[in-house]
Scaffold this motif. Structure first.
Motif, PDB file in Angstrom:
ATOM      1  N   LEU A 105       2.837   7.238  -2.228  1.00 37.11           N
ATOM      2  CA  LEU A 105       2.232   5.940  -2.526  1.00 37.11           C
ATOM      3  C   LEU A 105       1.074   5.707  -1.571  1.00 37.11           C
ATOM      4  CD1 LEU A 105       2.394   3.074  -3.934  1.00 37.11           C
ATOM      5  CD2 LEU A 105       3.818   2.397  -1.978  1.00 37.11           C
ATOM      6  N   TYR A 106      -0.060   5.190  -2.117  1.00 35.60           N
ATOM      7  CA  TYR A 106      -1.232   4.894  -1.294  1.00 35.60           C
ATOM      8  C   TYR A 106      -1.629   3.430  -1.516  1.00 35.60           C
ATOM      9  CZ  TYR A 106      -1.428   9.960  -1.149  1.00 35.60           C
ATOM     10  OH  TYR A 106      -1.105  11.280  -0.984  1.00 35.60           O
ATOM     11  N   ILE A 107      -1.760   2.699  -0.405  1.00 36.06           N
ATOM     12  CA  ILE A 107      -2.154   1.288  -0.447  1.00 36.06           C
ATOM     13  C   ILE A 107      -3.556   1.193   0.138  1.00 36.06           C
ATOM     14  CG2 ILE A 107      -1.586  -1.054   0.321  1.00 36.06           C
ATOM     15  CD1 ILE A 107       1.332  -0.014   0.662  1.00 36.06           C
ATOM     16  N   GLU A 108      -4.529   0.796  -0.699  1.00 41.06           N
ATOM     17  CA  GLU A 108      -5.915   0.830  -0.284  1.00 41.06           C
ATOM     18  C   GLU A 108      -6.559  -0.552  -0.346  1.00 41.06           C
ATOM     19  OE1 GLU A 108      -7.935   4.017  -2.329  1.00 41.06           O
ATOM     20  OE2 GLU A 108      -6.625   5.546  -1.414  1.00 41.06           O
ATOM     21  N   LYS A 109      -7.867  -0.600  -0.140  1.00 39.03           N
ATOM     22  CA  LYS A 109      -8.596  -1.856  -0.022  1.00 39.03           C
ATOM     23  C   LYS A 109      -8.359  -2.756  -1.237  1.00 39.03           C
ATOM     24  CE  LYS A 109     -13.200  -3.729   0.944  1.00 39.03           C
ATOM     25  NZ  LYS A 109     -14.625  -3.394   1.193  1.00 39.03           N
ATOM     26  N   GLY A 110      -8.090  -4.017  -0.951  1.00 34.36           N
ATOM     27  CA  GLY A 110      -7.895  -4.992  -2.016  1.00 34.36           C
ATOM     28  C   GLY A 110      -6.489  -5.045  -2.568  1.00 34.36           C
ATOM     29  N   ALA A 111      -5.612  -4.148  -2.134  1.00 33.82           N
ATOM     30  CA  ALA A 111      -4.224  -4.186  -2.590  1.00 33.82           C
ATOM     31  C   ALA A 111      -3.451  -5.218  -1.779  1.00 33.82           C
ATOM     32  CB  ALA A 111      -3.576  -2.821  -2.454  1.00 33.82           C
ATOM     33  N   VAL A 112      -2.673  -6.048  -2.459  1.00 31.89           N
ATOM     34  CA  VAL A 112      -1.874  -7.082  -1.809  1.00 31.89           C
ATOM     35  C   VAL A 112      -0.450  -7.021  -2.368  1.00 31.89           C
ATOM     36  CG1 VAL A 112      -1.592  -9.550  -1.382  1.00 31.89           C
ATOM     37  CG2 VAL A 112      -3.904  -8.573  -1.531  1.00 31.89           C
ATOM     38  N   LEU A 113       0.529  -6.987  -1.448  1.00 32.59           N
ATOM     39  CA  LEU A 113       1.941  -7.055  -1.828  1.00 32.59           C
ATOM     40  C   LEU A 113       2.517  -8.298  -1.173  1.00 32.59           C
ATOM     41  CD1 LEU A 113       2.923  -3.304  -1.174  1.00 32.59           C
ATOM     42  CD2 LEU A 113       2.021  -4.299  -3.282  1.00 32.59           C
ATOM     43  N   LYS A 114       2.867  -9.309  -1.966  1.00 34.75           N
ATOM     44  CA  LYS A 114       3.216 -10.592  -1.360  1.00 34.75           C
ATOM     45  C   LYS A 114       4.312 -11.317  -2.140  1.00 34.75           C
ATOM     46  CE  LYS A 114      -0.188 -13.479  -3.805  1.00 34.75           C
ATOM     47  NZ  LYS A 114      -1.288 -14.475  -3.662  1.00 34.75           N
ATOM     48  N   ASN A 115       4.893 -12.291  -1.431  1.00 37.45           N
ATOM     49  CA  ASN A 115       5.801 -13.277  -2.028  1.00 37.45           C
ATOM     50  C   ASN A 115       7.043 -12.676  -2.679  1.00 37.45           C
ATOM     51  OD1 ASN A 115       3.955 -15.257  -1.271  1.00 37.45           O
ATOM     52  ND2 ASN A 115       2.964 -15.320  -3.286  1.00 37.45           N
ATOM     53  N   ALA A 116       7.504 -11.534  -2.177  1.00 36.97           N
ATOM     54  CA  ALA A 116       8.728 -10.927  -2.706  1.00 36.97           C
ATOM     55  C   ALA A 116       9.910 -11.331  -1.839  1.00 36.97           C
ATOM     56  CB  ALA A 116       8.599  -9.414  -2.757  1.00 36.97           C
ATOM     57  N   HIS A 117      10.997 -11.719  -2.475  1.00 36.24           N
ATOM     58  CA  HIS A 117      12.208 -12.113  -1.753  1.00 36.24           C
ATOM     59  C   HIS A 117      13.387 -11.294  -2.254  1.00 36.24           C
ATOM     60  CE1 HIS A 117      15.359 -14.277   0.180  1.00 36.24           C
ATOM     61  NE2 HIS A 117      15.827 -14.793  -0.948  1.00 36.24           N
TER      62      HIS A 117
ATOM     63  N   THR B 152       1.240   5.616   2.463  1.00 38.24           N
ATOM     64  CA  THR B 152       0.114   5.532   3.379  1.00 38.24           C
ATOM     65  C   THR B 152      -0.652   4.251   3.103  1.00 38.24           C
ATOM     66  OG1 THR B 152      -0.101   7.943   3.463  1.00 38.24           O
ATOM     67  CG2 THR B 152      -1.989   6.645   4.200  1.00 38.24           C
ATOM     68  N   MET B 153      -0.804   3.425   4.134  1.00 29.85           N
ATOM     69  CA  MET B 153      -1.540   2.166   4.019  1.00 29.85           C
ATOM     70  C   MET B 153      -2.861   2.320   4.771  1.00 29.85           C
ATOM     71  SD  MET B 153      -0.287  -1.684   5.072  1.00 29.85           S
ATOM     72  CE  MET B 153      -1.270  -3.128   4.637  1.00 29.85           C
ATOM     73  N   ASP B 154      -3.962   2.434   4.008  1.00 28.11           N
ATOM     74  CA  ASP B 154      -5.280   2.557   4.618  1.00 28.11           C
ATOM     75  C   ASP B 154      -5.962   1.201   4.779  1.00 28.11           C
ATOM     76  OD1 ASP B 154      -5.259   5.343   4.924  1.00 28.11           O
ATOM     77  OD2 ASP B 154      -5.814   5.638   2.830  1.00 28.11           O
ATOM     78  N   ASP B 155      -5.558   0.247   3.959  1.00 25.06           N
ATOM     79  CA  ASP B 155      -6.142  -1.097   3.997  1.00 25.06           C
ATOM     80  C   ASP B 155      -5.200  -1.995   3.213  1.00 25.06           C
ATOM     81  OD1 ASP B 155      -7.907  -3.269   4.289  1.00 25.06           O
ATOM     82  OD2 ASP B 155      -9.673  -2.006   3.965  1.00 25.06           O
TER      83      ASP B 155
END
Length: 393
Positions: free
Chosen positions: A92-104, A124-127
């Motif tokens: 998995l690659y997390i790049e610019k502009g990716a947002v993971l939010k509000n999960a419970h 891998t989280m690059d941004d």
């Protein structure tokens, strides 16, 4: 295509799926083929994938191929999930502009609010941004595999128990980025590094850069990091450039708590302005093994013992600086060596200076075993016979 699942199922081996509008998700999405997929927004407007109902499975289940997230928002919508929003056992690659939010994640048996990196998985989280998630442990992320952070921010996540942002039983590598303002009710305001008996594995933290700041353990230990092992599974935290600053623990280890059967190695970086509000170890509280090779431990505060470092087992210092730390009510402004635990502190290089303690041992205090080989201890208040010089370098 009407859904991401249909677009994925029809995609070639390498493809980009572009989301044209905000999407409401009520069923799980399965990335389960050997494909290299990029998931992004269609235009400059960053679209959201919004969770609208829960399931007994992970809402996003990534088990094969690679998945790259770019300019896309995954919004958990504060719905009570039965596991992390996204689970990966692949790449998995997390790049610019990716947002993971509000999960419970409301399932106390599963860790990680928004992301699970399972054993065998690599993320891998690059941004990007991971924020405002919560879980019983690992408010944002559960690491059983490998998670590498090269940039981006992990902020404002919370856990009921351990690891406000991250629960780690695998490998976490931080080369850059920010982990800020996360909270745990118990240990590890930002990170809880531990072990996984199911896979006979233990945490390995390699902190090579970036900043871990303003995190809190609300009722326990390790404002930034808590590390805990067993006799057979001993986690290691290596700091080689990361700055750990302005974190707070209610009890022990304003910056870092090192429990028994655990290891801390400091090669470079800064541990500063952390606070143990009601107990010991403003910068570091250790009942494990600590090796300080270089780096700076400064301006930390403990209400009780060991403003910079509380040593409850074996601690070695061959370089670096411990300076301007404070024990506000007790002993050991720079270092406290606990005799009741038969602790041993060896100074074989480096400088301990300008530290203060209320009752005694401004630089080095306590009744444990202190061995001096070389190094400088100077200008600590109150001074004792451990001082080696009247002037500081």
């Amino acid at each position: 295509y009407a859904t991401i699942q249909k677009a994925y199922d029809s995609a070639n081996t390498t493809a980009t799926i572009k989301v044209m509008n905000d999407l409401d998700i009520t069923l799980p999405i399965k990335f389960n083929a050997i494909k290299n997929i990029t998931l992004t927004s269609y235009s400059d407007k960053v679209n959201s994938i919004i969770i609208k109902s829960t399931t007994t499975d992970y809402m996003i289940n990534h088990t094969a191929g690679s998945l790259t997230l770019k300019n896309i928002i995954f919004d958990g919508n504060h719905i009570e999930l039965n596991g992390a929003l996204l689970s990966t056992t692949s790449k998995l690659y997390i790049e610019k502009g990716a947002v993971l939010k509000n999960a419970h994640n409301s399932n106390s048996s599963y860790l990680g609010g928004v992301l699970r990196v399972a054993p065998g998985g690599e993320a891998t989280m690059d941004d990007g941004l991971i924020s405002d998630n919560s879980a019983n442990a690992g408010g944002a992320i559960n690491i059983g595999g490998i998670f590498t952070m090269n940039g981006g921010s992990i902020t404002n996540n919370s856990s009921v128990r351990y690891g406000g942002a991250i629960w780690c039983g695998g490998t976490f590598i931080m080369n850059d980025g920010v982990i800020d303002s996360n909270t745990s009710t118990t240990s590890g305001g930002a990170i809880y590094a531990s072990y996984n008996t199911s896979f006979n594995s233990f945490a390995n933290l390699e902190l090579n850069g970036g900043t871990i700041s303003n995190n809190k353990s609300l009722s326990s230990d390790g404002g930034a990091i808590a590390v805990e092992g067993t006799a057979d599974l001993s986690p290691t935290v290596t700091i080689d450039g990361t700055n750990i600053i302005k974190n707070t623990a209610s009890a022990y280890g304003g910056g870092i708590m090192v429990a028994a059967y655990s290891n801390l190695i400091i090669k470079s970086g800064t541990i500063s302005n952390n606070k143990a509000l009601n107990n010991s170890g403003g910068g570091i509280h250790s009942n494990g093994i600590v090796n300080i090779i270089s780096g700076t431990i400064s301006n930390n505060t403990a209400n009780q013992y060991g403003g910079g470092l509380y040593c409850g087992n074996i601690c070695n210092m061959t370089g670096g600086i411990i300076s301007s730390n404070i024990s506000t009510t007790q002993y050991g402004g720079g270092v406290l060596v606990d005799g009741q635990k038969s602790a041993q502190f060896t100074l074989n290089g480096g400088t301990i200076k300008n530290n203060t303690a209320k009752l005694g041992g401004g630089g080095i205090g306590g009744s444990g075993t202190y061995t001096y080989k070389k190094g400088t201890v100077c200008n600590n208040k109150p001074s004792n016979n451990y001082e080696t010089s009247t002037t500081c370098p």
